[in-house]
Design a protein around this motif. Structure first.
Motif, PDB file in Angstrom:
ATOM      1  N   PHE A 120       0.803  -1.216   0.000  1.00 50.43           N
ATOM      2  CA  PHE A 120       0.000   0.000   0.000  1.00 50.43           C
ATOM      3  C   PHE A 120       0.841   1.273   0.000  1.00 50.43           C
ATOM      4  O   PHE A 120       0.297   2.376  -0.021  1.00 50.43           O
ATOM      5  CB  PHE A 120      -0.964  -0.020   1.189  1.00 50.43           C
ATOM      6  CG  PHE A 120      -2.035  -1.051   1.044  1.00 50.43           C
ATOM      7  CD1 PHE A 120      -3.129  -0.836   0.223  1.00 50.43           C
ATOM      8  CD2 PHE A 120      -1.926  -2.275   1.685  1.00 50.43           C
ATOM      9  CE1 PHE A 120      -4.105  -1.805   0.053  1.00 50.43           C
ATOM     10  CE2 PHE A 120      -2.897  -3.250   1.533  1.00 50.43           C
ATOM     11  CZ  PHE A 120      -3.987  -3.020   0.716  1.00 50.43           C
ATOM     12  N   LYS A 121       2.157   1.117   0.008  1.00 49.73           N
ATOM     13  CA  LYS A 121       3.026   2.271  -0.199  1.00 49.73           C
ATOM     14  C   LYS A 121       3.044   2.675  -1.674  1.00 49.73           C
ATOM     15  O   LYS A 121       3.557   3.732  -2.032  1.00 49.73           O
ATOM     16  CB  LYS A 121       4.444   1.954   0.291  1.00 49.73           C
ATOM     17  CG  LYS A 121       4.548   1.793   1.807  1.00 49.73           C
ATOM     18  CD  LYS A 121       5.968   1.477   2.220  1.00 49.73           C
ATOM     19  CE  LYS A 121       6.081   1.368   3.738  1.00 49.73           C
ATOM     20  NZ  LYS A 121       5.937   2.661   4.424  1.00 49.73           N
ATOM     21  N   HIS A 122       2.502   1.798  -2.537  1.00 45.65           N
ATOM     22  CA  HIS A 122       2.429   2.067  -3.973  1.00 45.65           C
ATOM     23  C   HIS A 122       0.987   2.401  -4.367  1.00 45.65           C
ATOM     24  O   HIS A 122       0.063   2.285  -3.551  1.00 45.65           O
ATOM     25  CB  HIS A 122       2.933   0.851  -4.753  1.00 45.65           C
ATOM     26  CG  HIS A 122       4.306   0.399  -4.347  1.00 45.65           C
ATOM     27  ND1 HIS A 122       5.441   1.104  -4.657  1.00 45.65           N
ATOM     28  CD2 HIS A 122       4.716  -0.682  -3.624  1.00 45.65           C
ATOM     29  CE1 HIS A 122       6.494   0.484  -4.165  1.00 45.65           C
ATOM     30  NE2 HIS A 122       6.087  -0.604  -3.541  1.00 45.65           N
ATOM     31  N   LYS A 123       0.804   2.782  -5.610  1.00 48.73           N
ATOM     32  CA  LYS A 123      -0.520   3.182  -6.088  1.00 48.73           C
ATOM     33  C   LYS A 123      -1.323   1.964  -6.529  1.00 48.73           C
ATOM     34  O   LYS A 123      -1.663   1.784  -7.702  1.00 48.73           O
ATOM     35  CB  LYS A 123      -0.379   4.197  -7.221  1.00 48.73           C
ATOM     36  CG  LYS A 123       0.191   5.532  -6.767  1.00 48.73           C
ATOM     37  CD  LYS A 123       0.275   6.532  -7.912  1.00 48.73           C
ATOM     38  CE  LYS A 123       0.831   7.869  -7.437  1.00 48.73           C
ATOM     39  NZ  LYS A 123       0.919   8.868  -8.531  1.00 48.73           N
ATOM     40  N   VAL A 124      -1.638   1.124  -5.542  1.00 50.02           N
ATOM     41  CA  VAL A 124      -2.509  -0.026  -5.775  1.00 50.02           C
ATOM     42  C   VAL A 124      -3.938   0.394  -5.426  1.00 50.02           C
ATOM     43  O   VAL A 124      -4.149   1.451  -4.807  1.00 50.02           O
ATOM     44  CB  VAL A 124      -2.062  -1.230  -4.909  1.00 50.02           C
ATOM     45  CG1 VAL A 124      -0.631  -1.628  -5.236  1.00 50.02           C
ATOM     46  CG2 VAL A 124      -2.213  -0.919  -3.417  1.00 50.02           C
ATOM     47  N   LYS A 148      -7.095   1.286  -3.559  1.00 45.64           N
ATOM     48  CA  LYS A 148      -7.304   1.583  -2.136  1.00 45.64           C
ATOM     49  C   LYS A 148      -8.699   2.141  -1.931  1.00 45.64           C
ATOM     50  O   LYS A 148      -9.269   2.762  -2.831  1.00 45.64           O
ATOM     51  CB  LYS A 148      -6.270   2.598  -1.627  1.00 45.64           C
ATOM     52  CG  LYS A 148      -4.827   2.157  -1.775  1.00 45.64           C
ATOM     53  CD  LYS A 148      -3.866   3.277  -1.416  1.00 45.64           C
ATOM     54  CE  LYS A 148      -2.434   2.901  -1.741  1.00 45.64           C
ATOM     55  NZ  LYS A 148      -1.485   4.008  -1.478  1.00 45.64           N
ATOM     56  N   GLU A 204      -8.592   5.206   2.584  1.00 44.39           N
ATOM     57  CA  GLU A 204      -7.314   5.603   3.163  1.00 44.39           C
ATOM     58  C   GLU A 204      -7.376   7.063   3.624  1.00 44.39           C
ATOM     59  O   GLU A 204      -7.820   7.939   2.890  1.00 44.39           O
ATOM     60  CB  GLU A 204      -6.184   5.434   2.147  1.00 44.39           C
ATOM     61  CG  GLU A 204      -4.811   5.753   2.727  1.00 44.39           C
ATOM     62  CD  GLU A 204      -3.720   5.709   1.671  1.00 44.39           C
ATOM     63  OE1 GLU A 204      -2.606   5.258   1.999  1.00 44.39           O
ATOM     64  OE2 GLU A 204      -3.981   6.141   0.530  1.00 44.39           O
ATOM     65  N   ARG A 209      -1.958   6.821   6.159  1.00 48.06           N
ATOM     66  CA  ARG A 209      -0.685   7.000   5.452  1.00 48.06           C
ATOM     67  C   ARG A 209       0.461   7.207   6.430  1.00 48.06           C
ATOM     68  O   ARG A 209       1.561   6.659   6.262  1.00 48.06           O
ATOM     69  CB  ARG A 209      -0.770   8.176   4.480  1.00 48.06           C
ATOM     70  CG  ARG A 209      -1.646   7.903   3.254  1.00 48.06           C
ATOM     71  CD  ARG A 209      -1.480   8.973   2.195  1.00 48.06           C
ATOM     72  NE  ARG A 209      -2.036  10.251   2.629  1.00 48.06           N
ATOM     73  CZ  ARG A 209      -3.310  10.613   2.466  1.00 48.06           C
ATOM     74  NH1 ARG A 209      -4.158   9.784   1.879  1.00 48.06           N
ATOM     75  NH2 ARG A 209      -3.729  11.796   2.863  1.00 48.06           N
ATOM     76  N   PHE A 213       4.326  -2.396  -9.957  1.00 52.64           N
ATOM     77  CA  PHE A 213       5.222  -1.951  -8.888  1.00 52.64           C
ATOM     78  C   PHE A 213       6.035  -3.124  -8.345  1.00 52.64           C
ATOM     79  O   PHE A 213       5.728  -4.283  -8.635  1.00 52.64           O
ATOM     80  CB  PHE A 213       4.403  -1.301  -7.770  1.00 52.64           C
ATOM     81  CG  PHE A 213       3.645  -0.081  -8.204  1.00 52.64           C
ATOM     82  CD1 PHE A 213       4.314   1.109  -8.448  1.00 52.64           C
ATOM     83  CD2 PHE A 213       2.269  -0.132  -8.385  1.00 52.64           C
ATOM     84  CE1 PHE A 213       3.612   2.242  -8.866  1.00 52.64           C
ATOM     85  CE2 PHE A 213       1.566   0.984  -8.793  1.00 52.64           C
ATOM     86  CZ  PHE A 213       2.240   2.180  -9.030  1.00 52.64           C
ATOM     87  N   SER A 246      -9.621  -2.047   1.100  1.00 57.39           N
ATOM     88  CA  SER A 246      -8.880  -2.027  -0.154  1.00 57.39           C
ATOM     89  C   SER A 246      -8.748  -3.427  -0.740  1.00 57.39           C
ATOM     90  O   SER A 246      -8.798  -3.617  -1.960  1.00 57.39           O
ATOM     91  CB  SER A 246      -7.495  -1.414   0.072  1.00 57.39           C
ATOM     92  OG  SER A 246      -7.604  -0.085   0.561  1.00 57.39           O
ATOM     93  N   THR A 296      -9.803  -4.797  -4.657  1.00 54.62           N
ATOM     94  CA  THR A 296      -8.983  -5.579  -5.587  1.00 54.62           C
ATOM     95  C   THR A 296      -9.655  -6.904  -5.930  1.00 54.62           C
ATOM     96  O   THR A 296      -9.683  -7.316  -7.097  1.00 54.62           O
ATOM     97  CB  THR A 296      -7.590  -5.832  -4.994  1.00 54.62           C
ATOM     98  OG1 THR A 296      -6.930  -4.582  -4.804  1.00 54.62           O
ATOM     99  CG2 THR A 296      -6.743  -6.690  -5.925  1.00 54.62           C
TER     100      THR A 296
END
Length: 354
Positions: free
Chosen positions: A126-130, A132, A135, A140, A162, A274, A278
């Motif tokens: 979740f540090k990437h643009k997956v 979500k 949030e 964050r 990613f 999130s 997905t």
């Protein structure tokens, strides 16, 4: 190589991933691994033999009530003084690297002592643009400071372009059969509320696992059992479908075994919300925000999906660790995704919705 492995013990998913890693490490004579778990009372861990002489510390954890995170109680129960003490007392000098699955004590000890650290966790994805949902700024910040590591190797059902790895799932699809019971694992829900939901389906059979159950018993159309990896796995292999919260590891096993899933994400927990997004993009789940009998009734009539084949061994990851070039994650992730097989329907859904 000497590895320190920190594991968040609040949820069984983190421990399940660590078990697969521990079994793979045990086959090697060139690696020594020490495991540390936090976030759960030591008496509440079970089936931990594979970890050898593991250690536990208090760490930090989340308080849940009636299917949602209680943020106030979570903050109130946090023993910051003990946490700082555990971090300072943890000697990491003899280790070459820390592997971390969202465990804060080992992560901060490594950071304070300049020990290389690698996050191998679903949270790191979740540090990437997956995809979500829900949030917040606080989420964050939590992801940034809770268990900080030098390298973030996220684990997710798809890479989305990613440096994210697929999950490792030991159990092959060949172990799955289609029985006549539904497996229910809603550990964050009130036991009475679950029973009330299941009473609406007297002609169905349910096998329910819950952390508050100490002895097995039957209740009308359902069997209730205490947590146990061995019996849970068999119930999963043989079930017609799974009703669960939005945790990552159980959903991963369902995808691999071709089990239909009905998820009820933990409220105020954006990771689980999130996960639902997905799974829906992959056309691999139905979902509900409350314990809704109408949604359950509709889901019960659904057919089982085609399975997804994820890697069954972390050997490629362990070889990468031994090479020591931790900043180069591209080749590692590429090799792991090459061993993953998506049914055409999932591939098309990811391409269309990605």
């Amino acid at each position: 190589m000497k590895i320190l492995y920190g594991v968040q013990g609040t949820g069984n998913g983190h421990i399940a991933r660590a078990r697969i890693m521990a079994k793979a490490f045990a086959k090697r004579d060139d690696i020594e691994v020490d495991f540390i778990f936090s976030g759960r009372d030591p008496s509440r861990y079970f089936d931990m033999e594979v970890f050898g002489n593991y250690r536990t510390v208090s760490g930090l954890t989340f308080i849940t009530e009636n299917g949602q995170v209680n943020r106030w109680k979570t903050l109130r129960q946090a023993n910051v003084r003990q946490f700082i003490k555990d971090v300072k007392q943890l000697n990491v000098a003899k280790y070459h690297v820390l592997l971390n699955d969202f465990e804060p004590v080992t992560a901060w000890a490594a950071k304070m002592n300049d020990l290389s650290s690698i996050s191998i966790s679903h949270q790191a994805a979740f540090k990437h643009k997956v995809p979500k949902q829900g949030e917040t700024w606080a989420d964050r910040m939590l992801m940034r400071i809770f268990a900080p590591c030098d390298v973030n190797l996220g684990v997710h059902w798809y890479h989305f372009g990613f440096p994210i790895m697929p999950p490792f799932i030991e159990e092959p699809y060949s172990k799955a059969t289609t029985g006549d019971h539904v497996l229910v694992y809603l550990p964050f829900e009130n036991e009475t509320a679950i029973k009330s939901l299941l009473k609406n389906f007297p002609n169905e059979k349910f096998i329910c696992y819950h952390p508050e159950i100490d002895e097995p018993f039957s209740n009308e159309n359902s069997q209730w059992r205490p947590l146990s990896k061995q019996t849970f796995q068999q119930a999963l292999f043989d079930c017609a479908g799974v009703i669960a919260n939005g945790g990552f590891e159980l959903s991963s096993e369902c995808l691999q075994l071709g089990k239909k899933i009905l998820v009820k994400p933990l409220k105020n927990q954006y990771e689980q919300s999130s996960n639902r997004i997905t799974l829906e993009r992959m056309n691999r789940c139905e979902s509900m925000d409350t314990l809704d009998p109408q949604v359950v009734s509709k889901w019960l009539s659904k057919d089982s999906p085609e399975p997804i084949r994820y890697p069954d061994s972390p050997d490629i990851l362990i070889d990468w660790l031994m090479e020591g070039d931790y900043m180069d994650t591209k080749v590692l992730c590429k090799q792991l995704w090459e061993t993953t097989h998506f049914p055409e329907s999932v591939r098309l859904a990811l391409t269309h919705n990605g």
